[in-house]
Design an enzyme around this catalytic site. Structure first.
Site, PDB file in Angstrom:
ATOM      1  N   GLN A   1     -38.560  43.291  14.012  1.00  0.00           N
ATOM      2  CA  GLN A   1     -39.153  42.842  15.290  1.00  0.00           C
ATOM      3  C   GLN A   1     -39.777  41.453  15.143  1.00  0.00           C
ATOM      4  O   GLN A   1     -39.803  40.682  16.109  1.00  0.00           O
ATOM      5  CB  GLN A   1     -40.227  43.844  15.752  1.00  0.00           C
ATOM      6  CG  GLN A   1     -39.685  45.182  16.234  1.00  0.00           C
ATOM      7  CD  GLN A   1     -39.621  46.207  15.130  1.00  0.00           C
ATOM      8  OE1 GLN A   1     -39.447  45.873  13.951  1.00  0.00           O
ATOM      9  NE2 GLN A   1     -39.744  47.475  15.476  1.00  0.00           N
TER      10      GLN A   1
ATOM     11  N   ARG B   1     -41.205  59.078  21.943  1.00  0.00           N
ATOM     12  CA  ARG B   1     -41.712  58.561  20.664  1.00  0.00           C
ATOM     13  C   ARG B   1     -43.169  59.018  20.573  1.00  0.00           C
ATOM     14  O   ARG B   1     -43.887  58.992  21.568  1.00  0.00           O
ATOM     15  CB  ARG B   1     -41.634  57.027  20.603  1.00  0.00           C
ATOM     16  CG  ARG B   1     -40.204  56.498  20.565  1.00  0.00           C
ATOM     17  CD  ARG B   1     -40.188  54.979  20.352  1.00  0.00           C
ATOM     18  NE  ARG B   1     -40.520  54.614  18.993  1.00  0.00           N
ATOM     19  CZ  ARG B   1     -40.828  53.356  18.616  1.00  0.00           C
ATOM     20  NH1 ARG B   1     -40.884  52.382  19.517  1.00  0.00           N
ATOM     21  NH2 ARG B   1     -41.094  53.080  17.357  1.00  0.00           N
TER      22      ARG B   1
ATOM     23  N   ALA C   1     -46.348  49.032  22.624  1.00  0.00           N
ATOM     24  CA  ALA C   1     -47.192  50.037  23.275  1.00  0.00           C
ATOM     25  C   ALA C   1     -47.370  49.836  24.786  1.00  0.00           C
ATOM     26  O   ALA C   1     -47.098  50.766  25.568  1.00  0.00           O
ATOM     27  CB  ALA C   1     -48.542  50.108  22.557  1.00  0.00           C
TER      28      ALA C   1
ATOM     29  N   ASN D   1     -50.621  50.962  13.666  1.00  0.00           N
ATOM     30  CA  ASN D   1     -49.711  49.891  14.100  1.00  0.00           C
ATOM     31  C   ASN D   1     -48.493  49.876  13.179  1.00  0.00           C
ATOM     32  O   ASN D   1     -48.386  50.654  12.232  1.00  0.00           O
ATOM     33  CB  ASN D   1     -50.439  48.536  14.096  1.00  0.00           C
ATOM     34  CG  ASN D   1     -49.640  47.460  14.811  1.00  0.00           C
ATOM     35  OD1 ASN D   1     -49.192  47.670  15.937  1.00  0.00           O
ATOM     36  ND2 ASN D   1     -49.429  46.322  14.181  1.00  0.00           N
ATOM     37  N   LYS D   2     -47.595  48.986  13.458  1.00  0.00           N
ATOM     38  CA  LYS D   2     -46.324  48.887  12.731  1.00  0.00           C
ATOM     39  C   LYS D   2     -46.524  48.915  11.217  1.00  0.00           C
ATOM     40  O   LYS D   2     -47.434  48.282  10.694  1.00  0.00           O
ATOM     41  CB  LYS D   2     -45.626  47.591  13.172  1.00  0.00           C
ATOM     42  CG  LYS D   2     -44.312  47.272  12.494  1.00  0.00           C
ATOM     43  CD  LYS D   2     -43.301  48.378  12.593  1.00  0.00           C
ATOM     44  CE  LYS D   2     -42.983  48.823  14.009  1.00  0.00           C
ATOM     45  NZ  LYS D   2     -42.159  50.059  14.054  1.00  0.00           N
TER      46      LYS D   2
ATOM     47  N   ARG E   1     -39.682  48.665  23.822  1.00  0.00           N
ATOM     48  CA  ARG E   1     -40.602  49.062  22.749  1.00  0.00           C
ATOM     49  C   ARG E   1     -41.901  48.257  22.885  1.00  0.00           C
ATOM     50  O   ARG E   1     -41.971  47.309  23.659  1.00  0.00           O
ATOM     51  CB  ARG E   1     -39.976  48.812  21.365  1.00  0.00           C
ATOM     52  CG  ARG E   1     -39.385  47.414  21.268  1.00  0.00           C
ATOM     53  CD  ARG E   1     -39.394  46.828  19.913  1.00  0.00           C
ATOM     54  NE  ARG E   1     -40.735  46.586  19.451  1.00  0.00           N
ATOM     55  CZ  ARG E   1     -41.483  45.564  19.869  1.00  0.00           C
ATOM     56  NH1 ARG E   1     -41.034  44.693  20.776  1.00  0.00           N
ATOM     57  NH2 ARG E   1     -42.719  45.407  19.404  1.00  0.00           N
TER      58      ARG E   1
ATOM     59  N   ASP F   1     -50.618  50.422  18.239  1.00  0.00           N
ATOM     60  CA  ASP F   1     -49.967  51.478  19.012  1.00  0.00           C
ATOM     61  C   ASP F   1     -50.957  52.546  19.428  1.00  0.00           C
ATOM     62  O   ASP F   1     -50.732  53.278  20.391  1.00  0.00           O
ATOM     63  CB  ASP F   1     -48.822  52.087  18.208  1.00  0.00           C
ATOM     64  CG  ASP F   1     -47.684  51.093  18.130  1.00  0.00           C
ATOM     65  OD1 ASP F   1     -47.723  50.214  17.245  1.00  0.00           O
ATOM     66  OD2 ASP F   1     -46.792  51.153  19.001  1.00  0.00           O
TER      67      ASP F   1
END
Ligand code: MRU
Length: 325
Positions: free
Chosen positions: A180, A78, A46, A231-232, A44, A221
């Protein structure tokens, strides 16, 4: 340690779902195995996904059969990080030659390694300029070597600041629901001997308001043409907290994450990973949940984006002329 590589006809990854408890390496010899690993986040982040997409095409070329269908599987495994489809397409342009595809995939791997070093230097210079020589940083999700190939993006900057003696410490936000930050960033910071503390995601803005953070630094990402940062999930809350506290919000990502073909964050497909990750094991059985894996931080909340080539604020396509250096 390389997070992902090509070894003797297979894609080899460290299984990130097993960290920090166990350091287990997986040998993946088919596109189907790699896609499954991508979807359960065994690999995982990017830049790592870009390398995975490209190496996956080498697997497809090696497997034979319906290569085009396997490339599509890879591209769509994804949806949010642009690197995945971009890496797969770049390698697929050289099909059907296995040798040419593999060479291109290894070039992408090597580019991402070089990108980390360039972002580390440029990002550390910026943080020293904005925060002085004893920065207290907050980071979100995992942007270290695990998310790239080595060193990473935002965490590469953190490692460089530590090497320079310009880092007081890091707060890692745990990054619900898959942790994460708690599992991977804490593991990488500990291995590097960097002082750090873990915080629940929602503590970020309050810690900023209490003046315990000098800057937020995280990855992306996808960075859209207008400078929106995808992003996350949780990044946007930290950006709002940073704006309210008057501290810099810095995004570090390679040019391979900049997507000028996507106008703004509204145009990005945000992966929803389903209810089980959020509600499973805690909420009453059958509780539904909404689980966007990413969010969009509007460009106006981003102090600067650091890439391997430039530092900019505002639009990524330079249409507003706000390139900083
Ligand atoms: O769902 P994940 O763990 O793949 O999300 C990763 C992130 O959001 C990272 O912050 C991003 O990819 C930057 S990687 C250097």
């Amino acid at each position: 340690m390389r997070t992902i590589d090509w070894v003797d006809g297979a894609v080899v990854i460290v299984d990130q779902t097993r960290l920090p408890g166990e350091e287990v390496y997986l040998r993946l010899t088919s596109v189907e195995e790699l896609v499954e690993a991508i979807q359960r986040l065994a690999v995982r982040g990017a830049p790592a996904l870009g390398v995975a997409g490209a190496l996956g095409v080498a697997l497809a070329a090696q497997q034979g059969g319906d290569t085009a269908q396997r490339v599509r599987l890879l591209e769509t495994a994804r949806p949010t990080a642009v690197n995945l489809s971009r890496g797969a397409r770049r390698a697929a342009a050289l099909l059907p030659s296995f040798d040419a595809v593999l060479a291109e995939a290894l070039r992408i791997r090597d580019e991402e390694i070089a990108n980390s070093a360039a972002m580390a230097r440029r990002g550390a210079d910026l943080v020293e300029r904005l925060c002085g020589s004893s920065a207290r940083l907050l980071t979100h999700c995992n942007t270290g070597g695990l998310a790239a190939v080595v060193e990473g993006t935002a965490l590469a900057v953190v490692f460089e600041l530590h090497r320079r003696g310009s880092l007081a410490g890091v707060i890692a936000s745990e990054t619900r629901p898959l942790l994460q930050g708690a599992r991977l960033t804490a593991w990488e910071l500990r291995r590097a001997g960097i002082p750090h503390r873990l915080a629940v995601d929602s503590a970020g803005p309050f810690l900023m308001a209490r003046k315990e953070v000098d800057a937020v630094i995280l990855g992306a990402d996808r960075i859209c043409a207008n400078g929106d940062v995808v992003n996350k999930i949780g990044s946007y809350s930290h950006a709002l907290g940073a704006r309210a506290a008057g501290i810099p919000f810095i995004c570090v990502a390679p040019e391979s994450t900049v997507d000028l073909a996507t106008a703004s964050g509204h145009d990005v497909e945000i992966e929803d990973r389903g209810a089980a990750e959020v509600a499973g094991g805690t909420a009453p059985a059958g509780t539904d949940a909404v689980n966007p894996a990413f969010d969009v931080t509007p460009a106006e909340l981003v102090t600067a984006v650091v890439t391997d080539e430039r530092v900019f604020s505002g639009r990524a396509d330079g249409a507003d002329g706000l390139t900083v250096g």
